[in-house]
Scaffold this active site. Sequence first.
Site, PDB file in Angstrom:
ATOM      1  N   TYR A 180      14.190  -3.235  16.378  1.00  0.00           N
ATOM      2  CA  TYR A 180      14.062  -3.289  14.909  1.00  0.00           C
ATOM      3  C   TYR A 180      15.272  -4.006  14.303  1.00  0.00           C
ATOM      4  O   TYR A 180      15.121  -4.887  13.463  1.00  0.00           O
ATOM      5  CB  TYR A 180      13.935  -1.859  14.359  1.00  0.00           C
ATOM      6  CG  TYR A 180      13.858  -1.794  12.854  1.00  0.00           C
ATOM      7  CD1 TYR A 180      12.736  -2.249  12.175  1.00  0.00           C
ATOM      8  CD2 TYR A 180      14.927  -1.296  12.110  1.00  0.00           C
ATOM      9  CE1 TYR A 180      12.671  -2.195  10.785  1.00  0.00           C
ATOM     10  CE2 TYR A 180      14.864  -1.232  10.729  1.00  0.00           C
ATOM     11  CZ  TYR A 180      13.737  -1.684  10.063  1.00  0.00           C
ATOM     12  OH  TYR A 180      13.676  -1.634   8.690  1.00  0.00           O
ATOM     13  N   SER A 181      16.481  -3.626  14.761  1.00  0.00           N
ATOM     14  CA  SER A 181      17.695  -4.301  14.267  1.00  0.00           C
ATOM     15  C   SER A 181      17.617  -5.799  14.545  1.00  0.00           C
ATOM     16  O   SER A 181      17.961  -6.617  13.687  1.00  0.00           O
ATOM     17  CB  SER A 181      18.947  -3.748  14.954  1.00  0.00           C
ATOM     18  OG  SER A 181      19.428  -2.615  14.301  1.00  0.00           O
TER      19      SER A 181
ATOM     20  N   SER B  60      14.996  -7.634  14.764  1.00  0.00           N
ATOM     21  CA  SER B  60      14.038  -8.285  13.849  1.00  0.00           C
ATOM     22  C   SER B  60      14.676  -8.503  12.479  1.00  0.00           C
ATOM     23  O   SER B  60      14.429  -9.512  11.821  1.00  0.00           O
ATOM     24  CB  SER B  60      12.739  -7.470  13.737  1.00  0.00           C
ATOM     25  OG  SER B  60      12.902  -6.307  12.945  1.00  0.00           O
ATOM     26  N   LYS B  61      15.517  -7.564  12.052  1.00  0.00           N
ATOM     27  CA  LYS B  61      16.131  -7.695  10.723  1.00  0.00           C
ATOM     28  C   LYS B  61      17.332  -8.655  10.745  1.00  0.00           C
ATOM     29  O   LYS B  61      17.564  -9.387   9.795  1.00  0.00           O
ATOM     30  CB  LYS B  61      16.534  -6.311  10.190  1.00  0.00           C
ATOM     31  CG  LYS B  61      15.340  -5.383   9.920  1.00  0.00           C
ATOM     32  CD  LYS B  61      14.387  -5.944   8.850  1.00  0.00           C
ATOM     33  CE  LYS B  61      13.285  -4.964   8.490  1.00  0.00           C
ATOM     34  NZ  LYS B  61      12.379  -5.474   7.445  1.00  0.00           N
TER      35      LYS B  61
ATOM     36  N   SER C  96       0.823  -1.222   0.000  1.00  0.00           N
ATOM     37  CA  SER C  96       0.000   0.000   0.000  1.00  0.00           C
ATOM     38  C   SER C  96       0.849   1.262   0.000  1.00  0.00           C
ATOM     39  O   SER C  96       0.368   2.332  -0.356  1.00  0.00           O
ATOM     40  CB  SER C  96      -0.922   0.005   1.218  1.00  0.00           C
ATOM     41  OG  SER C  96      -0.141  -0.006   2.395  1.00  0.00           O
TER      42      SER C  96
ATOM     43  N   THR D 191       9.619   7.053   2.801  1.00  0.00           N
ATOM     44  CA  THR D 191       8.375   6.284   2.708  1.00  0.00           C
ATOM     45  C   THR D 191       7.523   6.669   3.919  1.00  0.00           C
ATOM     46  O   THR D 191       7.881   7.591   4.653  1.00  0.00           O
ATOM     47  CB  THR D 191       8.659   4.760   2.758  1.00  0.00           C
ATOM     48  OG1 THR D 191       9.177   4.458   4.069  1.00  0.00           O
ATOM     49  CG2 THR D 191       9.662   4.303   1.710  1.00  0.00           C
TER      50      THR D 191
ATOM     51  N   ASP E 161      -3.329  -9.142   6.825  1.00  0.00           N
ATOM     52  CA  ASP E 161      -2.450  -8.751   7.932  1.00  0.00           C
ATOM     53  C   ASP E 161      -1.487  -9.922   8.085  1.00  0.00           C
ATOM     54  O   ASP E 161      -1.933 -11.065   8.318  1.00  0.00           O
ATOM     55  CB  ASP E 161      -3.295  -8.540   9.206  1.00  0.00           C
ATOM     56  CG  ASP E 161      -2.448  -8.045  10.374  1.00  0.00           C
ATOM     57  OD1 ASP E 161      -1.251  -8.386  10.444  1.00  0.00           O
ATOM     58  OD2 ASP E 161      -2.999  -7.332  11.221  1.00  0.00           O
TER      59      ASP E 161
ATOM     60  N   SER F  31      15.047  -6.803   3.993  1.00  0.00           N
ATOM     61  CA  SER F  31      15.680  -6.657   5.304  1.00  0.00           C
ATOM     62  C   SER F  31      16.001  -5.185   5.494  1.00  0.00           C
ATOM     63  O   SER F  31      15.161  -4.314   5.224  1.00  0.00           O
ATOM     64  CB  SER F  31      16.925  -7.549   5.342  1.00  0.00           C
ATOM     65  OG  SER F  31      17.645  -7.370   6.519  1.00  0.00           O
TER      66      SER F  31
HETATM   67  N1  LIG Z   1      12.102   3.223   4.310  1.00  0.00           N
HETATM   68  C1  LIG Z   1      13.296   2.848   4.678  1.00  0.00           C
HETATM   69  O1  LIG Z   1      14.199   3.692   4.820  1.00  0.00           O
HETATM   70  C2  LIG Z   1      13.609   1.394   4.897  1.00  0.00           C
HETATM   71  C3  LIG Z   1      14.954   1.051   5.044  1.00  0.00           C
HETATM   72  C4  LIG Z   1      15.284  -0.293   5.248  1.00  0.00           C
HETATM   73  C5  LIG Z   1      14.307  -1.256   5.281  1.00  0.00           C
HETATM   74  N2  LIG Z   1      12.988  -0.905   5.142  1.00  0.00           N
HETATM   75  C6  LIG Z   1      11.993  -1.986   5.189  1.00  0.00           C
HETATM   76  O2  LIG Z   1      11.185  -1.920   4.050  1.00  0.00           O
HETATM   77  C7  LIG Z   1       9.917  -2.522   4.341  1.00  0.00           C
HETATM   78  C8  LIG Z   1       8.826  -1.586   3.845  1.00  0.00           C
HETATM   79  O3  LIG Z   1       8.893  -0.375   4.587  1.00  0.00           O
HETATM   80  P1  LIG Z   1       8.570   1.041   3.926  1.00  0.00           P
HETATM   81  O4  LIG Z   1       9.745   1.905   4.111  1.00  0.00           O
HETATM   82  O5  LIG Z   1       8.026   0.859   2.584  1.00  0.00           O
HETATM   83  O6  LIG Z   1       7.461   1.563   4.959  1.00  0.00           O
HETATM   84  P2  LIG Z   1       5.918   1.935   4.755  1.00  0.00           P
HETATM   85  O7  LIG Z   1       5.766   2.946   3.682  1.00  0.00           O
HETATM   86  O8  LIG Z   1       5.419   2.250   6.120  1.00  0.00           O
HETATM   87  O9  LIG Z   1       5.255   0.562   4.250  1.00  0.00           O
HETATM   88  C9  LIG Z   1       5.052  -0.511   5.120  1.00  0.00           C
HETATM   89  C10 LIG Z   1       4.057  -1.459   4.494  1.00  0.00           C
HETATM   90  O10 LIG Z   1       3.935  -2.582   5.359  1.00  0.00           O
HETATM   91  C11 LIG Z   1       2.560  -2.845   5.558  1.00  0.00           C
HETATM   92  N3  LIG Z   1       2.385  -3.465   6.864  1.00  0.00           N
HETATM   93  C12 LIG Z   1       2.828  -3.058   8.076  1.00  0.00           C
HETATM   94  N4  LIG Z   1       2.454  -3.923   9.027  1.00  0.00           N
HETATM   95  C13 LIG Z   1       1.763  -4.915   8.404  1.00  0.00           C
HETATM   96  C14 LIG Z   1       1.124  -6.100   8.832  1.00  0.00           C
HETATM   97  N5  LIG Z   1       1.085  -6.474  10.131  1.00  0.00           N
HETATM   98  N6  LIG Z   1       0.506  -6.883   7.914  1.00  0.00           N
HETATM   99  C15 LIG Z   1       0.506  -6.526   6.621  1.00  0.00           C
HETATM  100  N7  LIG Z   1       1.089  -5.421   6.137  1.00  0.00           N
HETATM  101  C16 LIG Z   1       1.702  -4.628   7.028  1.00  0.00           C
HETATM  102  C17 LIG Z   1       1.851  -1.508   5.413  1.00  0.00           C
HETATM  103  O11 LIG Z   1       0.568  -1.752   4.899  1.00  0.00           O
HETATM  104  P3  LIG Z   1      -0.849  -1.379   5.533  1.00  0.00           P
HETATM  105  O12 LIG Z   1      -0.638  -0.427   6.667  1.00  0.00           O
HETATM  106  O13 LIG Z   1      -1.627  -0.803   4.395  1.00  0.00           O
HETATM  107  O14 LIG Z   1      -1.379  -2.707   5.945  1.00  0.00           O
HETATM  108  C18 LIG Z   1       2.681  -0.848   4.324  1.00  0.00           C
HETATM  109  O15 LIG Z   1       2.219  -1.210   3.057  1.00  0.00           O
HETATM  110  C19 LIG Z   1       9.889  -2.771   5.851  1.00  0.00           C
HETATM  111  O16 LIG Z   1      10.171  -4.125   6.095  1.00  0.00           O
HETATM  112  C20 LIG Z   1      11.037  -1.913   6.370  1.00  0.00           C
HETATM  113  O17 LIG Z   1      11.596  -2.477   7.523  1.00  0.00           O
HETATM  114  C21 LIG Z   1      12.621   0.407   4.955  1.00  0.00           C
END
Ligand SMILES: NC(=O)c1ccc[n+]([C@@H]2O[C@H](COP(=O)([O-])OP(=O)(O)OC[C@H]3O[C@@H](n4cnc5c(N)ncnc54)[C@H](OP(=O)(O)O)[C@@H]3O)[C@@H](O)[C@H]2O)c1
Length: 293
Positions: free
Chosen positions: A156-157, A159-160, A15, A191, A64, A142
């Site tokens: 968080y670290s 978990s990853k 999403s 994001t 979920d 990750s």
């Molecule tokens: N942004 C960064 O800088 C960054 C860096 C390293 C890693 N990451 C990783 O990238 C991944 C995506 O993060 P993002 O940056 O794209 O953040 P985001 O924009 O907040 O997106 C997170 C997504 O995860 C979904 N979500 C959260 N909890 C959920 C659950 N229990 N069941 C199903 N869907 C769930 C949310 O969907 P709904 O709320 O619509 O369900 C949303 O689509 C994560 O694993 C994060 O740890 C991000």
Amino acid sequence: MRKPSECVVLVTGASSGIGRACAVELSRRGHTVYGTTRRQPLAIQAEVGRDLDPSHRLQFLQVDVTDCHAVQDAVDHVLSETGRIDALINCAGFGSAGAVEDTSDADLRALLDTNLVGTLRCCRAVLPRMRLQHSGTIINISSIAGRMGIPFQGGYSASKYALEGLSEALRMEVHPFGVKVVLIEPGDFRTEFTERRQITSLAKANETYAAQMRKTLSVMEAEELGGATPEPVARLVGRILDTNSPRVRYVVGPFSERIAAGLKRVLPSKWFERILMMYYRIGGNESGRENKT
Ligand SMILES: NC(=O)c1ccc[n+]([C@@H]2O[C@H](COP(=O)([O-])OP(=O)(O)OC[C@H]3O[C@@H](n4cnc5c(N)ncnc54)[C@H](OP(=O)(O)O)[C@@H]3O)[C@@H](O)[C@H]2O)c1
């Protein structure tokens, strides 16, 4: 007839952020994409669909990842419509902030339930079909935080790091069945991750680390909010799906963060720790002094 380049792909957490960018990129590349959200799927589909042509195939399902029945239902739905599943991109996840001492059992369980066990649930649901097909790719998103403990993001670290271990083991186990498992370690991208980061329950009540946490978090948030939008991660995912023999892990993000990941491998741990502490503005006993005033 299905062209070899056209895959059926399930993207969790599609999403927003990285998952949404992946869903859009893979649909544009001609794949049939199923994205998941906990929100109203038709509303999200209409919103994300604005970035696509009518010929692109993207459908949203309500999932979920903490609910194993919802995960299985989504995979069953994909299989009933397409008869196959070629790729699973595990993006669902969230961040948390708080000193390790301020992380309750419930805080850590919630993080692991989504970031680690949620990913495991999705892998378990697709693997029987992938093994039967003798093909499939699982990409687990990750983080650079899965390579180095980040202060005030210990949960968080953790978990990853756990996701990295799980993925490395899974990769070897499913290799004989023709299934590939890949880790992507993104650096900071802009994001919804930043605004949705959850402060641990004990951090809200305990002043001990408050000043230092604010300082460190401000560095992180500036990097994230000033970072690029997540299309580079999505393009990398697209390229990995076209690769016969993908690497175990890929780092993607700003140059400085890719360098940090490399330095972590070669520098003595104490030297690397000093660099991280300087970067995150953690000095000597400074936070202790600040807290007393
Ligand atoms: N942004 C960064 O800088 C960054 C860096 C390293 C890693 N990451 C990783 O990238 C991944 C995506 O993060 P993002 O940056 O794209 O953040 P985001 O924009 O907040 O997106 C997170 C997504 O995860 C979904 N979500 C959260 N909890 C959920 C659950 N229990 N069941 C199903 N869907 C769930 C949310 O969907 P709904 O709320 O619509 O369900 C949303 O689509 C994560 O694993 C994060 O740890 C991000």
